[in-house]
Design an enzyme around this catalytic site. Structure first.
Site, mmCIF file in Angstrom:
data_model
loop_
_atom_site.group_PDB
_atom_site.id
_atom_site.type_symbol
_atom_site.label_atom_id
_atom_site.label_comp_id
_atom_site.label_asym_id
_atom_site.label_seq_id
_atom_site.Cartn_x
_atom_site.Cartn_y
_atom_site.Cartn_z
ATOM 1 N N HIS A 1 1.003 -1.148 0.001
ATOM 2 C CA HIS A 1 0.163 -0.095 -0.083
ATOM 3 C C HIS A 1 0.970 1.069 0.073
ATOM 4 C CE1 HIS A 1 -3.660 2.115 1.517
ATOM 5 N NE2 HIS A 1 -2.881 3.119 1.290
ATOM 6 N N HIS B 1 1.662 5.288 -1.727
ATOM 7 C CA HIS B 1 1.050 6.449 -2.604
ATOM 8 C C HIS B 1 2.529 7.004 -3.307
ATOM 9 C CE1 HIS B 1 -2.860 6.554 -0.822
ATOM 10 N NE2 HIS B 1 -2.297 6.166 0.169
ATOM 11 N N LYS C 1 -9.259 -0.343 -5.831
ATOM 12 C CA LYS C 1 -9.334 0.372 -4.396
ATOM 13 C C LYS C 1 -10.557 1.044 -4.267
ATOM 14 C CE LYS C 1 -7.623 2.126 -0.621
ATOM 15 N NZ LYS C 1 -6.745 2.545 -0.088
ATOM 16 N N HIS D 1 -10.398 0.919 1.902
ATOM 17 C CA HIS D 1 -10.289 1.795 2.931
ATOM 18 C C HIS D 1 -11.306 1.831 3.897
ATOM 19 C CE1 HIS D 1 -8.552 5.938 4.446
ATOM 20 N NE2 HIS D 1 -9.708 5.715 5.009
ATOM 21 N N HIS E 1 -4.655 -0.562 5.741
ATOM 22 C CA HIS E 1 -4.133 0.022 7.190
ATOM 23 C C HIS E 1 -5.114 0.032 8.202
ATOM 24 C CE1 HIS E 1 -6.759 2.944 5.240
ATOM 25 N NE2 HIS E 1 -5.946 3.406 4.446
ATOM 26 N N ASP F 1 1.583 2.639 3.464
ATOM 27 C CA ASP F 1 0.696 3.712 3.143
ATOM 28 C C ASP F 1 1.459 5.006 3.425
ATOM 29 O OD1 ASP F 1 -1.550 5.202 2.842
ATOM 30 O OD2 ASP F 1 -2.245 5.124 4.767
HETATM 31 C C1 NCD Z 1 -3.430 9.023 2.070
HETATM 32 C C2 NCD Z 1 -3.128 10.015 1.032
HETATM 33 O O1 NCD Z 1 -2.658 11.274 1.396
HETATM 34 O O2 NCD Z 1 -3.284 9.729 -0.022
HETATM 35 N N1 NCD Z 1 -3.607 9.309 3.458
HETATM 36 C C3 NCD Z 1 -3.463 9.059 4.577
HETATM 37 O O3 NCD Z 1 -3.643 9.485 5.622
HETATM 38 N N2 NCD Z 1 -3.351 7.591 4.576
HETATM 39 C C4 NCD Z 1 -4.719 8.360 1.491
HETATM 40 C C5 NCD Z 1 -5.075 7.479 2.460
HETATM 41 O O4 NCD Z 1 -4.684 6.202 2.346
HETATM 42 O O5 NCD Z 1 -5.957 7.455 3.386
HETATM 43 ZN ZN ZN Z 2 -3.297 5.183 1.814
#
Ligand code: NCD
Ligand code: ZN
Length: 348
Positions: free
Chosen positions: A14, A16, A100, A137, A175, A248
């Site tokens: 996971h 970003h 997702k 999520h 998460h 995450d």
């Molecule tokens: C994530 C993001 O910034 O894209 N933020 C987070 O707090 N984890 C999105 C997510 O996974 O909720």
């Molecule tokens: Zn995330």
């Protein structure tokens, strides 16, 4: 206690990576450590189609440092307009590994997400048929739900009914942050797993709020009470194959975090493995670290573990940079609040 651990190269299920200058800034920190990652689709606009996912993957590959073999796997962002055929095509062609589900309004760039699960039922049924996982999520977004209860309420109001309606759908509860989430996964015999982040193994809500508000510890789902953190640690170190690492890591520029309405997300890629090692060491479960970071996730996604290995070595305390530059701005690196001793050996 050993001071050197040889592991199959870990994967991040996971992640970003964003796009453009931010991706350039953060990608090397994942690529230096992880073999594979499941890349989240919450760009603006979101990654919705096989073509979007292919194009995004190409941008990631083009931004990779030349000496890495990091492999990004892609996800599609589920909307109420998603076409089941498009999803099946993306899966069959290898353009996307998973879909997702963001409940609309749950987190960063989730406004195009799903309001009504019935609207996406045909997509979910097709995914169950073809064995394509749904990454969820898991937070209720109803305004009447207290933020600390959002995961537990989501499980009751959304996840249990979904499991009954589409029992063959393979689901990852992303998460996970609560005892309720851990229990739900443990009590579900098949087709359900959960990712756990490094930071949720460390943080409770006091860390976020007691003695001053700490925007650099604010993420979704928000850290919970200590007893929930302990449940996550227990699940992670248990060796149970249904729990695996998804960092995450979610970078935001400091200017967006340090604001009257600061955004959610922690940039943890540089330290996530070192933090996991510290947690497993404290629990006297270092021999199970490899299952959590390198084996269980790959098994869930039907892949062999990475062929190559890394060494994690224990030594003098080290500090990551407090922040990395990103254009005119900077991105603060997650600080777990204790010294890090474990690090990935560079030349392993
Ligand atoms: C994530 C993001 O910034 O894209 N933020 C987070 O707090 N984890 C999105 C997510 O996974 O909720
Ligand atoms: Zn995330």
């Amino acid at each position: 206690m050993p001071d050197r651990l040889l592991l199959r190269r870990p994967d991040d299920w996971h992640l970003h990576l964003r796009d453009g200058a931010m991706m350039q800034a953060v990608l090397p920190h994942s690529a230096a450590r992880f073999g594979r990652a499941l890349v989240m689709p919450n760009l603006v606009p979101p990654v919705r189609t096989a073509a979007d996912a292919r194009a995004y993957r190409q941008r990631i590959l083009a931004a990779l440092p030349h000496d890495t073999r990091f492999a990004p796997f892609m996800t599609l962002y589920l909307t109420e307009d998603t076409d089941p055929d498009e999803v099946a095509l993306a899966h069959a062609s290898g353009a996307a590994l998973a879909v997702k589900l963001y409940p609309a309004g749950a987190t960063t760039n989730s406004h195009a997400g799903v309001r009504d699960l019935d609207a996406v039922r045909p997509v979910l049924e097709r995914m169950a048929e073809i064995g394509m996982p749904l990454c969820i999520h898991g937070e209720a977004t109803d305004p009447d739900v207290d933020i600390f209860d959002r995961e537990a309420v989501f499980i009751d109001r959304v996840l249990r009914p979904l499991r009954r309606r589409v029992p063959d759908l393979r689901i990852v509860l992303e998460h996970v942050t609560t005892q309720d989430g851990v229990d739900f996964v443990r009590d579900t015999p098949r087709h359900l797993a959960a990712t756990i982040t490094a930071h949720h193994l460390v943080l409770n809500r006091n860390a976020l709020l007691a003695g001053g508000i700490r925007p650099h510890l604010y993420c979704n789902p928000v850290a919970k009470r200590e007893r929930h953190r302990l449940a996550l640690v227990e699940a992670a170190v248990s060796g149970d194959r249904r729990f695996f690492l998804g960092t995450d890591s979610a970078p935001h520029p400091d200017s967006a975090k340090l604001s009257p309405c600061g955004c959610a997300g922690l940039f943890t890629a540089p330290v996530a493995l070192s933090v996991c090692a510290a947690i497993f060491e404290a629990a006297r479960q270092l021999p199970r670290l490899e299952a959590f970071v390198s084996l269980n996730g790959a098994a869930f996604y039907g892949m062999a573990p990475s062929a190559d290995r890394i060494a994690l070595v224990r030594g003098e305390a080290w500090s990551p940079p407090a922040a990395i530059p990103c254009g005119e701005d900077r991105v603060t690196v997650f600080d777990p609040g204790f010294p890090l001793h474990w690090r990935v050996e560079e030349s392993a």
